[in-house]
Design a protein around this motif. Structure first.
Motif, short mmCIF file in Angstrom:
data_model
loop_
_atom_site.label_atom_id
_atom_site.label_comp_id
_atom_site.label_asym_id
_atom_site.label_seq_id
_atom_site.Cartn_x
_atom_site.Cartn_y
_atom_site.Cartn_z
N GLY A 298 4.82 46.70 -71.68
CA GLY A 298 4.06 47.04 -70.49
C GLY A 298 4.96 47.44 -69.35
N TRP A 299 4.37 48.10 -68.37
CA TRP A 299 5.06 48.52 -67.17
C TRP A 299 4.16 48.16 -66.00
CZ3 TRP A 299 4.86 50.90 -71.78
CH2 TRP A 299 6.07 51.28 -72.39
N SER B 81 0.07 46.62 -72.85
CA SER B 81 -0.47 46.68 -74.22
C SER B 81 -1.13 48.02 -74.55
CB SER B 81 -1.47 45.54 -74.44
OG SER B 81 -0.86 44.30 -74.20
N PRO B 82 -0.37 49.11 -74.49
CA PRO B 82 -0.95 50.41 -74.83
C PRO B 82 -1.05 50.60 -76.33
CG PRO B 82 1.38 50.66 -74.40
CD PRO B 82 1.06 49.20 -74.13
N ALA B 83 -1.62 51.73 -76.71
CA ALA B 83 -1.62 52.18 -78.10
C ALA B 83 -0.99 53.57 -78.11
CB ALA B 83 -3.03 52.23 -78.66
N VAL C 84 -1.47 55.50 -74.64
CA VAL C 84 -2.73 55.40 -73.88
C VAL C 84 -2.95 53.97 -73.45
CG1 VAL C 84 -5.22 55.76 -73.95
CG2 VAL C 84 -3.71 57.32 -75.20
N PHE C 85 -3.23 53.78 -72.16
CA PHE C 85 -3.56 52.47 -71.59
C PHE C 85 -5.05 52.47 -71.22
CE2 PHE C 85 0.85 53.37 -70.65
CZ PHE C 85 1.51 52.17 -70.85
N PHE C 86 -5.79 51.48 -71.68
CA PHE C 86 -7.18 51.33 -71.27
C PHE C 86 -7.23 50.42 -70.05
CE2 PHE C 86 -7.64 52.86 -75.55
CZ PHE C 86 -8.71 53.76 -75.44
N VAL C 87 -7.86 50.91 -68.99
CA VAL C 87 -7.88 50.21 -67.70
C VAL C 87 -9.31 50.14 -67.18
CG1 VAL C 87 -5.53 50.94 -67.15
CG2 VAL C 87 -7.46 52.35 -66.40
N ASP C 88 -9.51 49.33 -66.15
CA ASP C 88 -10.84 49.19 -65.55
C ASP C 88 -11.15 50.31 -64.57
OD1 ASP C 88 -11.34 46.83 -66.97
OD2 ASP C 88 -10.42 45.58 -65.42
N ASP C 89 -10.11 50.90 -63.97
CA ASP C 89 -10.32 51.92 -62.95
C ASP C 89 -9.18 52.93 -63.00
OD1 ASP C 89 -10.97 53.41 -60.72
OD2 ASP C 89 -10.29 51.90 -59.27
N VAL C 90 -9.42 54.10 -63.61
CA VAL C 90 -8.35 55.09 -63.74
C VAL C 90 -7.88 55.59 -62.37
CG1 VAL C 90 -9.01 55.84 -66.05
CG2 VAL C 90 -10.01 56.97 -64.06
#
Length: 269
Positions: free
Chosen positions: A135-136, A141-143, A153-159
């Motif tokens: 992580g950064w 925890s990207p894929a 790709v990082f999944f986030v709550d608010d791009v």
């Protein structure tokens, strides 16, 4: 020597297309390619596209980022080239052969099979690319996947809340990625939709990234977050990505020709 070009775009991701399929184009060096892409003193574009004859496909597409370096794949450029071809076309790229065809008012491109092995991204050392233990700052925890070029790709709550302009180049050039990497933040917005922002390797923030849309959708489908086809909303518009786990990725969206012109090669040497 004057060289003709075609200005095109896909969802605002814009290209200077130089067609060398019938008339050979003189070598365009790295500095010349960068000068042509400069928006203040050149023609201006996100990528310079050079079309050439191909022994393996209907044509060869070479892709150059604004820094003049060659890229492996560009989904939006593939749609633009498919529009320019005007018929079903096989396109040789550095990342493999892809296929484009007209689809209603847009262009559909078969982008090939995604690759998930750590060697195929590539990563500097083995790890699970579906849930990377790295992580950064707040991006964790990207894929990762290779869809002709490497994406994380990082999944986030608010791009919108992610400072991608700052974190993008940090992740892009991290030693974990020997060939550098495209960096995306994705937000699930529905059962078959997501919102996406992309920091492109060698190009920076972009209004649209076709391979980035493919990467985010494929990872979301692989993790069973979404159902196919996936509508991927980017700052420049929406792309539709279809993938069923063991087949080709199909990306569908618009492309357009903006204008045609020519440039004096000596002005950019």
């Amino acid at each position: 020597m004057r060289i003709p070009f075609i200005k095109m775009h896909g969802l605002g991701n814009d290209f200077v297309v130089v067609d060398g399929r019938t008339e050979p184009v003189p070598p365009l060096g790295t500095s010349t390619r960068a000068a042509l892409a400069d928006r203040h003193t050149g023609i201006g574009c996100d990528q310079l596209i050079l079309l050439e004859p191909s022994d393996a496909a209907d044509l060869r597409m070479r892709i150059f980022n604004p820094d003049g370096q060659e890229a492996s794949a560009c989904g939006n450029a593939a749609r633009a080239v498919g529009l320019l071809a005007g018929q079903a076309t096989s396109i040789e790229t550095k990342g493999g052969i892809i296929h484009a065809r007209r689809d209603g008012g847009g262009v559909a491109v078969e982008m090939g099979h995604p690759r998930f092995d750590w060697q195929d991204i590539p990563l500097a050392y083995p790890m699970d690319t579906a849930a990377m233990p790295v992580g950064w700052e707040d991006l964790q925890s990207p894929a990762a996947v290779n869809v002709g070029n490497p994406h994380v790709v990082f999944f986030v709550d608010d791009v919108a809340g992610v400072p991608l302009h700052r974190l993008g180049p940090i992740v892009e050039r991290d030693p974990l990625f020997p060939d550098a990497v495209n960096v995306s933040v994705a937000q699930i917005t529905g059962p078959a939709s997501l919102e996406l922002r992309v920091w492109e390797r060698g190009a920076g923030l972009t209004r649209a990234c076709g391979t980035g849309a493919c990467a985010a959708a494929v990872i979301a489908l692989r993790q069973r977050r979404l159902a196919s086809p996936v509508a991927v909303s980017l700052p420049g518009g929406t792309l539709h990505i279809t993938w069923h786990g063991d087949g080709l990725i199909t990306m569908t969206g618009p492309a357009a020709e903006t204008f045609r012109g020519s440039f004096e090669l000596e002005d950019y040497l």
